[in-house]
Design an enzyme around this catalytic site. Sequence first.
Site, PDB file in Angstrom:
ATOM      1  N   ASP A 409       0.769  -1.205  -0.073  1.00 40.22           N
ATOM      2  CA  ASP A 409      -0.221   0.012  -0.013  1.00 40.22           C
ATOM      3  C   ASP A 409       0.938   1.288  -0.347  1.00 40.22           C
ATOM      4  O   ASP A 409       1.479   1.572   0.916  1.00 40.22           O
ATOM      5  CB  ASP A 409      -1.030  -0.061   1.208  1.00 40.22           C
ATOM      6  CG  ASP A 409      -1.820   1.194   1.445  1.00 40.22           C
ATOM      7  OD1 ASP A 409      -1.611   2.249   0.579  1.00 40.22           O
ATOM      8  OD2 ASP A 409      -2.836   1.159   1.956  1.00 40.22           O
ATOM      9  N   HIS A 410       0.967   1.983  -1.380  1.00 42.46           N
ATOM     10  CA  HIS A 410       1.734   3.145  -1.340  1.00 42.46           C
ATOM     11  C   HIS A 410       1.528   4.171  -0.448  1.00 42.46           C
ATOM     12  O   HIS A 410       2.513   5.117  -0.404  1.00 42.46           O
ATOM     13  CB  HIS A 410       1.915   3.342  -2.867  1.00 42.46           C
ATOM     14  CG  HIS A 410       3.293   3.727  -3.261  1.00 42.46           C
ATOM     15  ND1 HIS A 410       4.284   4.090  -2.563  1.00 42.46           N
ATOM     16  CD2 HIS A 410       3.847   3.940  -4.421  1.00 42.46           C
ATOM     17  CE1 HIS A 410       5.363   4.312  -3.117  1.00 42.46           C
ATOM     18  NE2 HIS A 410       5.241   4.025  -4.270  1.00 42.46           N
ATOM     19  N   ARG A 411       0.292   4.436   0.127  1.00 38.52           N
ATOM     20  CA  ARG A 411       0.020   5.209   1.155  1.00 38.52           C
ATOM     21  C   ARG A 411       0.977   5.157   2.245  1.00 38.52           C
ATOM     22  O   ARG A 411       1.189   5.960   3.012  1.00 38.52           O
ATOM     23  CB  ARG A 411      -1.246   5.236   1.404  1.00 38.52           C
ATOM     24  CG  ARG A 411      -2.379   5.545   0.350  1.00 38.52           C
ATOM     25  CD  ARG A 411      -3.713   5.295   0.561  1.00 38.52           C
ATOM     26  NE  ARG A 411      -3.929   3.973   1.075  1.00 38.52           N
ATOM     27  CZ  ARG A 411      -5.275   3.370   1.758  1.00 38.52           C
ATOM     28  NH1 ARG A 411      -6.274   4.328   1.897  1.00 38.52           N
ATOM     29  NH2 ARG A 411      -5.414   2.415   2.285  1.00 38.52           N
TER      30      ARG A 411
END
Length: 437
Positions: A409-411
């Site tokens: 999850d790049h967040r």
Amino acid sequence: MPIELKMPALSPTMEEGTLAKWLVKEGDTVKSGDLLAEIETDKATMEFEAIDEGVVSQILVAEGTDNVKVGTVIATITGEGEEVGAKAAPAPAAEPKAEAPAPAKDFAPAEAGAAPVSAPTPPVPASAGTTDKGDRIKASPLARRLAAEQGIDLKSLTGTGPGGRIVKADLDGAPAGAAAPAATAAPAAAATTAALAPTTAGPIPDFGIPHQDEKLSGMRKTIARRLSQSMQEAPHIYLTVDIRLDALLKLRGELNASLESRGVKLSVNDMLIKALAVALERVPACNVSFGGDVMRKYSRADISVAVSIPGGLITPIITDAGGKSMSKISTEMAELAGRAKEGKLKPEEYQGGTASISNMGMMGIKQFTAVINPPQAMIMAIGAGEKRPYIVDDALAIATVMSATGSFDHRAIDGADGALLMKTFKELVENPLGLVA
């Protein structure tokens, strides 16, 4: 007064369930601890026990009934000294409020029919069809939204849900009419809402192909909902490494020879679970969850392991996998997988986890990308170990190699941190003595 038995919440996120089977009948005497019914959640079948003593005076929800809301009265028990024939009328189930969004819960999974952003439910005329207290149609929030999207007039429908409420199933086959007036207002906002809302598939067109339609199970609905949520909300980044397995396979053989007398047989997956947990402990920036305005950092690696079962997929959890021996992981995994296939896992055994692992190598899949299991922020996809040309000590050789792909999850996880986790995982698998230290 008769004691009301209500549909229990068998897990923190349960909102409805299926009353699979009654284990008692009207007139039976029960005492505290007696089993009353089997309740199916979206992942498991659990037993519902009596708390009070008395005689079952009335069964209000038939076995096999789907979508029974938590808190719905399903039966009544008459206490000692009371007249068994006096049956109390069930209290009406509370009407869910579709107009006001519920307060956000910290790291709570998305619920079945809820859209992340939605326009207020258009008001319904007081004269419409089946009404609640004479002021509005009794319909679930999901049924209201679908009716608005499909242009179906709720006044023309007869509800089959609790208390005559219109539910999603009542919309199937209903003729489309004029869309609700409010649905045409603010078209730009409505288009934005539709784009953000989880996709709800409509009826499948009939192309004349022989077929039969099978009703979706609660598990399959949950899988579809959660995967859609994950792909819509979490920007995935994928990182792949090739890993040489020869040293790990050699160590596995030696360990299994020493564990044979204890009846333990390590699988490659058991060792990879341990490797992922240790890698997460060494790269804590990847052992996290994204919570909007907070980042949750876990101090323990609990690994959710994807297990295929009839009708779907479930992820039993090896808690503190980094702190357990591989033989302990193997024993626990065998026991959890067995109960998972029987639908007997407890909610705490499959809800939670800090990261997941999914292994399709045993089915010959060379490489794949897995969808993150929210609210987790990463999942490791394991491909098949196969003989490949490989550079060993600066020379071309044949080695057993597998491809592993991490979905992040790049967040929550930067690419550099994800890359460091993949590098650490690769080093642990290629030098597996670190797993037994």
